[in-house]
Design a protein around this motif. Structure first.
Motif, PDB file in Angstrom:
ATOM      1  N   SER A 165       1.200  -1.698   0.133  1.00  8.98           N
ATOM      2  CA  SER A 165      -0.074   0.290   0.431  1.00  8.98           C
ATOM      3  C   SER A 165       0.885   0.608  -0.119  1.00  8.98           C
ATOM      4  CB  SER A 165      -0.720   0.181   1.311  1.00  8.98           C
ATOM      5  OG  SER A 165      -0.076   0.052   2.040  1.00  8.98           O
TER       6      SER A 165
ATOM      7  N   LYS B  79       0.210   5.162   0.380  1.00  7.77           N
ATOM      8  CA  LYS B  79      -0.773   6.339   1.058  1.00  7.77           C
ATOM      9  C   LYS B  79      -0.111   7.692   0.797  1.00  7.77           C
ATOM     10  CE  LYS B  79      -2.683   8.062   5.719  1.00  7.77           C
ATOM     11  NZ  LYS B  79      -2.823   7.977   6.350  1.00  7.77           N
TER      12      LYS B  79
ATOM     13  N   PHE C  86     -10.331   3.057   5.741  1.00 14.95           N
ATOM     14  CA  PHE C  86      -9.048   2.281   4.828  1.00 14.95           C
ATOM     15  C   PHE C  86      -9.779   0.955   5.270  1.00 14.95           C
ATOM     16  CE2 PHE C  86      -5.573  -0.394   2.988  1.00 14.95           C
ATOM     17  CZ  PHE C  86      -6.278  -0.423   1.793  1.00 14.95           C
TER      18      PHE C  86
ATOM     19  N   TYR D 137     -12.999   1.945   0.569  1.00  7.63           N
ATOM     20  CA  TYR D 137     -12.443   3.178   1.534  1.00  7.63           C
ATOM     21  C   TYR D 137     -13.583   3.828   1.859  1.00  7.63           C
ATOM     22  CZ  TYR D 137     -11.145   7.634  -0.636  1.00  7.63           C
ATOM     23  OH  TYR D 137     -10.312   9.016  -0.493  1.00  7.63           O
TER      24      TYR D 137
ATOM     25  N   TRP E  58      -5.370   6.014  -1.989  1.00  3.14           N
ATOM     26  CA  TRP E  58      -5.219   5.232  -1.397  1.00  3.14           C
ATOM     27  C   TRP E  58      -4.397   4.383  -2.833  1.00  3.14           C
ATOM     28  CZ3 TRP E  58      -2.911   2.940   3.057  1.00  3.14           C
ATOM     29  CH2 TRP E  58      -3.115   3.088   4.316  1.00  3.14           C
TER      30      TRP E  58
END
Length: 821
Positions: free
Chosen positions: A501, A503, A510, A569, A579
């Protein structure tokens, strides 16, 4: 006006309600100031010649009965049953008839009463007010109001934080249902939050002005005939509500809302319609729609456009000239059909592509794949059929099953043919599974948009592709799901889920979720689907687009043949994180405590050398078991790439011992040399056991020279920056390469810190400061010349960090550990 036989014209009359230019069925209320309580009568004439008995149109008398013009009224047939009571000004007519005392020629109402309305009727509240609808507040300081969002106007009510329990009515104008045999009511509703009640009611004895909860008024609840919004301000079409059984000349419809101050839904009502439903045998049905046509079929110009399939349930052909289609109930004739026929029990396809300049049947509006409405009308603009739909999946239609009569369901598109229900989703992904989104789309993953105009999308940066979502400046709150293909977990014992991931920004939620009863198609927020939140098991990116490996998420307890994963999300238009998701993997992992990735030295300048005297990058493996492990069948992959996989040869690791693999992309050298080289700017390393079962992995950021990235404590802890210890127990960074001099020119305080770190020096030389997290990623870098620098640490996540302080002019380097609380 007359008193006995003294005739006087009314000259002070004021129109108090209505208009003197009366249409059939309309009313006017007139007031004047010279009326008295004495015996009087009132005549309505078509001229000012009161002595002309032929000019009298109607007649009214109160007080004691007279015998003058009563005979004229009787002869003209307008002296009928009535009862006139002497009451307070303005002496309005009330009560029932008496053959000796006449009848009123107008119906008197309070000024605050609701006006009457004609049929067909449509109300979209676009005229700046509730228009001819009235609100009645039985209690609380809240009520129905006229408001708007995104340019659309509607009626809205919410009792949240009212001063007491709410009991609010939105009441229609008066309708005359006589002479209308097939009336239907419809409207759109949108709801958010929960609490209280919302009902649709109808009355034939309400007076249009009084408290609707008065026991004298009968209200029939017809809510069960309507489809209502469920949540999230989802616009929902009610469907056609049959009100043909109310054959009365005074009918009122009401939306009745109740709530408490702490438990109160918000309701919105719009596009209210009353009209006759066509009962002619040549009815036409909306049978199927395909709003997101990506590859099913094309029009005559080779375009994959949206379409509508109409169905003729009659045994004979029907000419559709002047029939119409519309996506707006307020514009029934938006697209008018040309002279064309549809065969008995046959189908007709209309392209809803907004391009009616093309030949054939092409509407001047386009079906919106994110949701909308569709209506079909006959040549007299009688509503024949309609459908309301939410976001549509690509190449999946919404169809009546069975044809012409059934409810709408998700279906396999069948233009010009009998509708067939969508088959049950089949497993579309095998295990082991890996998805890096490098094939130009989201591939087997589906973005489902519950609300707002934002959704998960395929994107890239500097050649790397990924799935991304961002609800910033969306048209509503975002609720977006990225849903996996279906997986069959039966037959696997030790499955692990992992991903990367990244961000940026902040705001919203999330989550990572898994379900074993999702159907692969529908709205994932539907209450029938169970989603388990597994977010707590994952390591997520903190900020600044930092690629973060989730770690291995144990999903071995799931034993189902229909497993779905989802990245969920949520955000508001003004508080929205961005994201990115990449490198999603499902693999079997080794259940035993087997060999571990223990230490990496990526930037080896002067620490140690291989057998040829080269300072190359290396990987340290560690065996924490009490038995010797043979590494035959084990392998290493970098970033991860099958093309550079390094299969370890026939070699062993003794219990609690180590093995060094040189990651220098030089397999021609003797010993353990991998066909890839570790990049000092960052990368991802994966370690696999026999049968390609994932055992361990690590992600690292930019690395400093001669500083390793090692598990602390040895073999079991998380990776941190450390002093290199090849083939030996890992050592803490506190005994680092750069020993802290007792005569150091640097100091820092407080440590631990929460908000501010003070860094001081006893000189004004040029200095440089760098802050690293435990993965070696640079979080802060700055140069300064003074004797003091303040670093704001309030935005950093709590945990362990490392600071590198350097006097550029003197060459002094100091490494310190920092705790941020």
């Amino acid at each position: 006006m007359c008193s006995k036989f003294n005739y006087n014209a009314i000259t002070s009359a004021i129109v108090q309600q209505g208009d003197l230019m009366l249409n059939p069925g309309e009313e006017v209320t007139i007031a004047w100031n010279n009326i008295t309580a004495s015996d009087q009568d009132l005549g309505l004439y078509n001229s000012n010649n009161f002595s002309d008995t032929a000019a009298m149109e109607d007649f009214l008398q109160w007080g004691s009965a007279g015998n003058g013009r009563e005979s004229v009224a009787d002869n003209k047939g307008i002296w009928t049953a009535g009862n006139f009571l002497t009451i307070a000004t303005p002496y309005e007519y009330v009560g029932q008839g008496d053959p000796d005392q006449g009848v009123a020629f107008w119906d008197s109402k309070d000024i605050g009463g609701t006006p009457s309305a004609s049929i067909p009727y449509f109300q979209d509240f676009e005229n700046g007010s509730l228009d001819d609808w009235t609100f009645y507040n039985v209690m609380s300081n809240e009520n129905w109001v006229h408001t708007s969002f995104g340019g659309d106007f509607f009626a809205e009510v919410s009792g949240f934080q009212a001063d007491t329990n709410s009991n609010d009515w939105l009441i229609s104008p008066e309708f005359d249902f006589t002479g209308n045999s097939n009336l239907v009511l419809s409207f759109y509703s949108a709801k958010n939050f929960s609490g209280g009640s919302f009902d649709i009611k109808i009355s034939t004895n309400y007076d249009g002005a009084s408290d609707p909860t008065d026991p004298q008024f009968n209200w029939i609840n017809i809510t069960n005939q309507a489809e209502l919004s469920d949540s999230n301000y989802t616009d929902t079409y009610s469907g056609l509500i049959d009100v043909s059984g109310y054959n009365d000349n005074s009918v009122y419809i009401a939306f009745h809302y109740t709530a408490t101050p702490n438990s109160a839904a918000t309701w919105q009502v719009d596009d209210i319609e009353l009209k006759e439903q066509s009962q002619q045998p040549d009815s036409i049905i909306i049978n199927e729609i395909l709003a997101d046509n990506q590859s099913i079929n094309t029009d005559q110009n080779g375009e994959n456009d949206p379409w509508v399939e109409l169905y003729n349930p009659n045994p004979y052909q029907v000419n559709l000239q002047d029939y119409s289609l519309s996506d707006d109930a307020g514009m029934p004739s938006k697209y008018t059909m040309p002279d064309t026929t549809i065969q008995g029990n046959g189908y007709l396809l209309v392209w809803a592509d907004g391009d009616n300049n093309q030949s054939g049947l092409h509407t001047n509006f386009s079906l919106d794949a994110s949701g909308g409405n569709l209506h079909v009308y006959d040549s007299l603009q009688n509503l024949m059929d309609s459908v309301s739909y939410n976001i549509q999946n690509p190449d999946t239609s919404l169809a009546r099953i069975p044809d012409g009569t059934g409810a709408f369901k998700m279906a396999q598109p069948t233009p010009f043919a009998e509708n067939t229900e969508l088959p049950e989703p089949q497993p579309s992904a095998s295990i082991p599974y890996f998805q890096d989104f490098e094939n130009g789309s989201l591939e087997g993953w589906n973005g489902y948009n519950v609300q707002s105009n934002e959704n998960w999308r395929y994107d890239s940066f500097e050649g790397d592709h990924f799935a991304e979502v961002n609800g910033y400046q969306a048209d509503a709150n975002s609720n977006d799901w990225l849903i996996s293909p279906e997986f069959d977990f039966t037959g696997f014992d030790n499955l692990a889920f992992s991903f990367y991931s990244a961000k940026n920004f902040s705001g919203g939620d999330f989550e990572i979720k898994v379900s074993t009863n999702y159907d692969g198609i529908s709205d994932p927020t539907n209450a029938e689907f169970d989603w388990t939140d597994i977010t707590a098991q994952a390591e997520l990116s903190d900020s600044n687009y930092i690629d973060t490996y989730s770690g291995l998420i144990d999903v071995s307890n799931i034993n189902s043949n229909a497993v779905y994963f989802a990245f969920h999300y949520r955000s508001t238009p003004n508080q929205a994180t961005l994201w990115q998701i990449d490198d999603i993997e499902i693999q079997e992992f080794e259940a035993l405590d087997t060999v571990k990735l223990n230490e990496l030295l990526v930037h080896n300048q002067a620490n140690n050398t291989d057998q040829d005297g080269e300072n190359d990058p290396w990987i340290e493996l560690y065996n924490p078991n009490s038995d010797t492990v043979n590494l035959t069948g084990y392998s290493l992959r970098y970033n991860p790439n099958m093309s550079n996989e390094y299969s370890l040869p026939n070699t062993t690791i003794q219990p609690n011992d180590y093995r060094i693999v040189w990651a220098d992309n030089d397999t021609l050298q003797a010993g353990l040399h991998a066909p890839f080289s570790l990049d000092k700017n960052g990368g991802k390393l994966f370690f696999y056991g026999p049968q390609s079962r994932l055992i361990d992995s690590v992600s690292y950021g930019p690395q400093k020279a001669d500083t390793s990235f090692a598990r602390l404590p040895n073999g079991s802890g998380s990776f941190e920056m450390a002093k290199p210890t090849p083939a030996a127990k890992n050592d803490s960074f506190t005994t680092s390469i750069h020993e802290i001099s007792k005569r150091s020119s640097f100091d820092m305080y407080p440590n631990p810190t929460e908000d501010v770190l003070n860094i001081t020096s006893n000189n004004s030389d040029t200095k440089k400061i760098e802050l690293f997290n435990t993965q070696g990623q640079i979080m802060f870098r700055e140069s300064f010349n003074g004797t003091k620098l303040q670093l704001n640490t309030s935005d950093y996540k709590s945990g362990l960090y490392f600071i590198k302080l350097q006097n550029v002019e003197k060459g002094e380097i100091v490494d310190k550990k920092l705790i941020i609380q």
